[in-house]
Design a protein around this motif. Structure first.
Motif, PDB file in Angstrom:
ATOM      1  N   MET A   1     -18.232 -49.923  14.576  1.00 63.88           N
ATOM      2  CA  MET A   1     -18.939 -50.579  13.414  1.00 63.88           C
ATOM      3  C   MET A   1     -20.096 -51.868  13.877  1.00 63.88           C
ATOM      4  O   MET A   1     -19.628 -52.614  15.064  1.00 63.88           O
ATOM      5  N   SER A   2     -21.020 -52.204  13.377  1.00 66.79           N
ATOM      6  CA  SER A   2     -21.936 -53.088  14.096  1.00 66.79           C
ATOM      7  C   SER A   2     -21.394 -54.592  13.137  1.00 66.79           C
ATOM      8  O   SER A   2     -20.831 -54.459  12.225  1.00 66.79           O
ATOM      9  N   GLU A   3     -22.024 -55.706  13.629  1.00 65.02           N
ATOM     10  CA  GLU A   3     -21.814 -56.759  12.832  1.00 65.02           C
ATOM     11  C   GLU A   3     -22.102 -56.943  11.482  1.00 65.02           C
ATOM     12  O   GLU A   3     -21.766 -57.271  10.660  1.00 65.02           O
ATOM     13  N   TRP A   4     -23.457 -56.015  11.438  1.00 62.64           N
ATOM     14  CA  TRP A   4     -24.015 -56.099   9.974  1.00 62.64           C
ATOM     15  C   TRP A   4     -23.127 -55.215   8.939  1.00 62.64           C
ATOM     16  O   TRP A   4     -22.968 -55.590   7.882  1.00 62.64           O
TER      17      TRP A   4
ATOM     18  N   VAL B   1     -20.386 -65.479   9.337  1.00 61.55           N
ATOM     19  CA  VAL B   1     -20.666 -65.162  10.425  1.00 61.55           C
ATOM     20  C   VAL B   1     -19.758 -64.313  10.975  1.00 61.55           C
ATOM     21  O   VAL B   1     -18.697 -64.113  10.669  1.00 61.55           O
ATOM     22  N   VAL B   2     -20.434 -63.204  11.502  1.00 60.46           N
ATOM     23  CA  VAL B   2     -19.593 -62.151  12.073  1.00 60.46           C
ATOM     24  C   VAL B   2     -20.211 -62.073  13.459  1.00 60.46           C
ATOM     25  O   VAL B   2     -21.306 -61.602  13.779  1.00 60.46           O
ATOM     26  N   CYS B   3     -19.259 -61.937  14.484  1.00 56.86           N
ATOM     27  CA  CYS B   3     -19.829 -61.738  15.902  1.00 56.86           C
ATOM     28  C   CYS B   3     -18.697 -61.239  16.772  1.00 56.86           C
ATOM     29  O   CYS B   3     -17.378 -61.325  16.467  1.00 56.86           O
ATOM     30  N   VAL B   4     -19.256 -60.382  17.591  1.00 55.62           N
ATOM     31  CA  VAL B   4     -18.448 -59.484  18.467  1.00 55.62           C
ATOM     32  C   VAL B   4     -18.682 -59.811  20.017  1.00 55.62           C
ATOM     33  O   VAL B   4     -19.780 -60.259  20.311  1.00 55.62           O
ATOM     34  N   GLY B   5     -17.515 -59.712  20.785  1.00 57.91           N
ATOM     35  CA  GLY B   5     -17.506 -59.979  22.082  1.00 57.91           C
ATOM     36  C   GLY B   5     -18.342 -61.174  22.580  1.00 57.91           C
ATOM     37  O   GLY B   5     -17.883 -62.342  22.069  1.00 57.91           O
ATOM     38  N   ARG B   6     -19.419 -61.204  23.643  1.00 56.45           N
ATOM     39  CA  ARG B   6     -19.835 -62.334  23.976  1.00 56.45           C
ATOM     40  C   ARG B   6     -20.609 -63.295  22.786  1.00 56.45           C
ATOM     41  O   ARG B   6     -20.884 -64.454  22.819  1.00 56.45           O
TER      42      ARG B   6
ATOM     43  N   CYS C   1     -21.320 -70.404  18.187  1.00 54.30           N
ATOM     44  CA  CYS C   1     -20.510 -70.996  16.981  1.00 54.30           C
ATOM     45  C   CYS C   1     -21.025 -70.320  15.591  1.00 54.30           C
ATOM     46  O   CYS C   1     -20.313 -69.798  14.906  1.00 54.30           O
ATOM     47  N   HIS C   2     -22.430 -70.239  15.337  1.00 58.87           N
ATOM     48  CA  HIS C   2     -22.867 -69.828  14.156  1.00 58.87           C
ATOM     49  C   HIS C   2     -23.826 -68.654  14.340  1.00 58.87           C
ATOM     50  O   HIS C   2     -24.946 -68.598  14.163  1.00 58.87           O
ATOM     51  N   HIS C   3     -23.261 -67.585  15.209  1.00 58.61           N
ATOM     52  CA  HIS C   3     -24.234 -66.394  15.318  1.00 58.61           C
ATOM     53  C   HIS C   3     -24.432 -65.912  14.262  1.00 58.61           C
ATOM     54  O   HIS C   3     -23.883 -65.410  13.203  1.00 58.61           O
ATOM     55  N   GLN C   4     -25.706 -65.134  14.183  1.00 57.33           N
ATOM     56  CA  GLN C   4     -26.292 -64.397  13.056  1.00 57.33           C
ATOM     57  C   GLN C   4     -25.917 -62.990  13.403  1.00 57.33           C
ATOM     58  O   GLN C   4     -26.173 -62.373  14.400  1.00 57.33           O
ATOM     59  N   PRO C   5     -25.313 -62.363  12.416  1.00 56.97           N
ATOM     60  CA  PRO C   5     -24.923 -61.024  12.492  1.00 56.97           C
ATOM     61  C   PRO C   5     -26.091 -59.836  13.054  1.00 56.97           C
ATOM     62  O   PRO C   5     -27.001 -60.217  12.428  1.00 56.97           O
ATOM     63  N   GLY C   6     -25.870 -59.164  13.754  1.00 58.54           N
ATOM     64  CA  GLY C   6     -26.990 -58.215  14.315  1.00 58.54           C
ATOM     65  C   GLY C   6     -26.224 -56.912  14.635  1.00 58.54           C
ATOM     66  O   GLY C   6     -25.272 -56.310  14.069  1.00 58.54           O
ATOM     67  N   ASN C   7     -26.779 -55.875  15.432  1.00 57.50           N
ATOM     68  CA  ASN C   7     -26.521 -54.700  15.464  1.00 57.50           C
ATOM     69  C   ASN C   7     -25.398 -54.271  16.682  1.00 57.50           C
ATOM     70  O   ASN C   7     -25.405 -53.270  17.057  1.00 57.50           O
ATOM     71  N   SER C   8     -25.014 -55.538  17.377  1.00 54.92           N
ATOM     72  CA  SER C   8     -23.801 -55.435  18.384  1.00 54.92           C
ATOM     73  C   SER C   8     -22.714 -54.665  17.611  1.00 54.92           C
ATOM     74  O   SER C   8     -22.374 -54.999  16.643  1.00 54.92           O
TER      75      SER C   8
ATOM     76  N   PRO D   1     -13.091 -51.638  21.447  1.00 52.98           N
ATOM     77  CA  PRO D   1     -12.095 -51.679  21.378  1.00 52.98           C
ATOM     78  C   PRO D   1     -11.564 -53.076  22.475  1.00 52.98           C
ATOM     79  O   PRO D   1     -12.001 -53.126  23.268  1.00 52.98           O
ATOM     80  N   GLY D   2     -10.494 -53.939  22.076  1.00 54.05           N
ATOM     81  CA  GLY D   2      -9.944 -55.040  22.628  1.00 54.05           C
ATOM     82  C   GLY D   2     -10.784 -56.244  22.731  1.00 54.05           C
ATOM     83  O   GLY D   2     -10.611 -57.331  23.286  1.00 54.05           O
ATOM     84  N   GLN D   3     -12.127 -56.036  22.143  1.00 52.99           N
ATOM     85  CA  GLN D   3     -13.146 -57.206  21.997  1.00 52.99           C
ATOM     86  C   GLN D   3     -12.914 -58.230  21.286  1.00 52.99           C
ATOM     87  O   GLN D   3     -12.048 -57.817  20.151  1.00 52.99           O
ATOM     88  N   ALA D   4     -13.264 -59.344  21.106  1.00 53.66           N
ATOM     89  CA  ALA D   4     -12.891 -60.389  20.186  1.00 53.66           C
ATOM     90  C   ALA D   4     -14.021 -60.160  19.045  1.00 53.66           C
ATOM     91  O   ALA D   4     -15.153 -59.834  19.294  1.00 53.66           O
ATOM     92  N   LEU D   5     -13.477 -60.146  17.950  1.00 48.95           N
ATOM     93  CA  LEU D   5     -14.211 -60.161  16.652  1.00 48.95           C
ATOM     94  C   LEU D   5     -13.961 -61.266  15.776  1.00 48.95           C
ATOM     95  O   LEU D   5     -13.051 -61.618  15.257  1.00 48.95           O
ATOM     96  N   LEU D   6     -15.007 -62.111  15.691  1.00 50.44           N
ATOM     97  CA  LEU D   6     -14.943 -63.528  15.083  1.00 50.44           C
ATOM     98  C   LEU D   6     -15.571 -63.364  13.676  1.00 50.44           C
ATOM     99  O   LEU D   6     -16.644 -62.968  13.650  1.00 50.44           O
ATOM    100  N   ILE D   7     -14.638 -63.546  12.341  1.00 54.21           N
ATOM    101  CA  ILE D   7     -15.436 -63.521  11.241  1.00 54.21           C
ATOM    102  C   ILE D   7     -15.060 -65.098  10.516  1.00 54.21           C
ATOM    103  O   ILE D   7     -13.963 -65.485  10.297  1.00 54.21           O
ATOM    104  N   ASP D   8     -16.337 -65.545  10.133  1.00 55.83           N
ATOM    105  CA  ASP D   8     -16.159 -66.622   9.439  1.00 55.83           C
ATOM    106  C   ASP D   8     -16.674 -66.456   7.825  1.00 55.83           C
ATOM    107  O   ASP D   8     -17.707 -66.432   8.107  1.00 55.83           O
ATOM    108  N   MET D   9     -15.792 -66.674   7.060  1.00 60.59           N
ATOM    109  CA  MET D   9     -16.502 -66.215   5.777  1.00 60.59           C
ATOM    110  C   MET D   9     -15.600 -67.095   4.586  1.00 60.59           C
ATOM    111  O   MET D   9     -14.879 -67.780   4.584  1.00 60.59           O
ATOM    112  N   GLY D  10     -16.267 -67.310   3.551  1.00 62.56           N
ATOM    113  CA  GLY D  10     -16.126 -67.939   2.189  1.00 62.56           C
ATOM    114  C   GLY D  10     -16.353 -67.352   0.999  1.00 62.56           C
ATOM    115  O   GLY D  10     -17.415 -66.789   0.729  1.00 62.56           O
TER     116      GLY D  10
END
Ligand code: ZN
Ligand code: ZN
Length: 370
Positions: free
Chosen positions: A176-179, A201-206, A211-218, A222-231
């Protein structure tokens, strides 16, 4: 637990707003302000319960507070503000005329909120004899301690946010992509609350090193960091939650190690929270834990912030904030480590300051591997 889709916000009682205005006027008296003008949308909302794009709360001493708004909101204001007089102002020029008429005897006037320079100049022209005092910080301070009713609303928002994240994580798959994942968050926030409290904020891997990455098509591997900051926004109150997780494979030992350091900083800070301590001391506890592990330079933001009608409000767990913690304050605790070109980890919880320490409102699991 189940949540119904939210339509109309549950109303706070009139006595809640009467109490807030009473505190505002008590403070106004102590600051020796003949008049006080509340113009920012969020503070008008806080003191009246009315959500309107235009209006002004005028509190004179002596005298009773009056809420002015334009034709579009007049009916709603008269219906809702049973505890306060409501007046009508049609154009900005009328506002200056009202101030000129009422303000002949004013000497010291407080105001808050951002406004166009032209509006402020019109005020000054209308009342050339007045000393203007900016009250942004003072009014923010009045909102810092949440009433029981507000605590109930924030609890519900945080609970909805936990449920929304669980719902998102059940659907997340590698590839799945960040979008795509951002879309899952949006849908869950709209189903379980009234949408997102801020841009997710949704970001994967690098990308998670920003900190405040704009979600894109990355796409998530498997095994990568997925960071979700949501409210999730619920009844106008915000929630805020960050989790970093790994899907589809075990994390690298580097990632697992950094995760442990961040979680340790989060837990140490939470254990250090209690009334009477300064916000900057709590920031220092988390910062020290990360510095001792050797990653101090990779934790470049404050530990947390107040939360309420706004996603960022006073006080804040920062190196500069000397505010003393009081029961009823609600803040986030969100240490992070961001390694450029590699990955980032942040773990964010919402805490309510209590008589004996704090209660962690966020109940989402704190596990890296899901
Ligand atoms: Zn957040
Ligand atoms: Zn936050």
């Amino acid at each position: 637990m189940s949540f119904s889709a939210c339509g109309a916000a549950r109303d706070l009682t009139a006595s809640e707003f009467v109490g807030r205005i009473k505190r505002l006027r008590g403070w106004q008296r102590r600051e020796r302000l003949d008049a006080l003008l509340i113009i920012s949308e969020v503070n008008r909302h806080y003191f009246t319960g009315l959500k309107a794009s235009n209006g002004m709360l005028l509190s004179e001493l002596p005298g009773a507070p009056v809420f002015y708004t334009d034709f579009r909101y007049l009916l709603a204001a008269r219906k809702r503000l049973t505890f306060m007089e409501v007046g009508s102002i049609w154009r900005p020029a009328d506002e200056a005329a009202v101030l000129a008429e009422f303000g002949r005897a004013w000497r010291r006037v407080g105001y808050e909120g951002q406004m166009p320079a032209a509006r402020f100049l019109a005020w000054r022209e209308a009342l050339p004899h007045v000393e203007w005092v900016n009250l942004d910080q003072g009014v923010a301070g009045l909102r810092a301690v949440k009433s029981r009713a507000e605590q109930t609303l924030i609890r519900a928002a945080v609970k909805a946010n936990d449920a929304a994240l669980a719902c998102v994580l059940r659907q997340v798959r590698t590839g799945m992509s960040e979008w795509d994942i951002g879309g899952l968050v949006r849908h869950a926030a709209e189903t379980l609350g009234q949408g997102e409290a801020f841009e997710t904020v949704v970001c994967v891997g690098r990308n998670a090193a920003e900190c405040h990455h704009q979600p894109g098509n990355s796409r998530l591997r498997p095994g990568q960091a997925l960071l979700i900051d949501m409210g999730v926004l619920r009844d106008y109150y915000c929630s805020d939650l960050t989790r970093t997780v790994c899907v589809g494979a075990a994390p690298s030992s580097d990632l697992a190690n950094i995760y442990r350091v961040v979680l340790d900083a989060n837990q140490k800070a939470i254990r250090a929270i209690r009334p009477g301590r300064r916000c900057c001391d709590i920031d220092a506890v988390a910062r020290r834990a990360i510095e001792r592990a050797g990653y101090g330079e990779y934790f470049g933001h404050s530990l947390g912030h107040g939360l309420g009608l706004e996603v960022h409000e006073a006080p804040s767990f920062s190196t500069a904030c000397r505010t003393v913690l009081e029961p009823g304050m609600v803040l986030t605790v969100e240490p992070g480590i961001y390694l450029p070109g590699r990955f980032g980890v942040r773990i964010e919880d919402v805490v309510l300051i209590t008589e004996g320490g704090c209660e962690v409102l966020s109940q989402s699991p704190r596990a890296l591997r899901i």
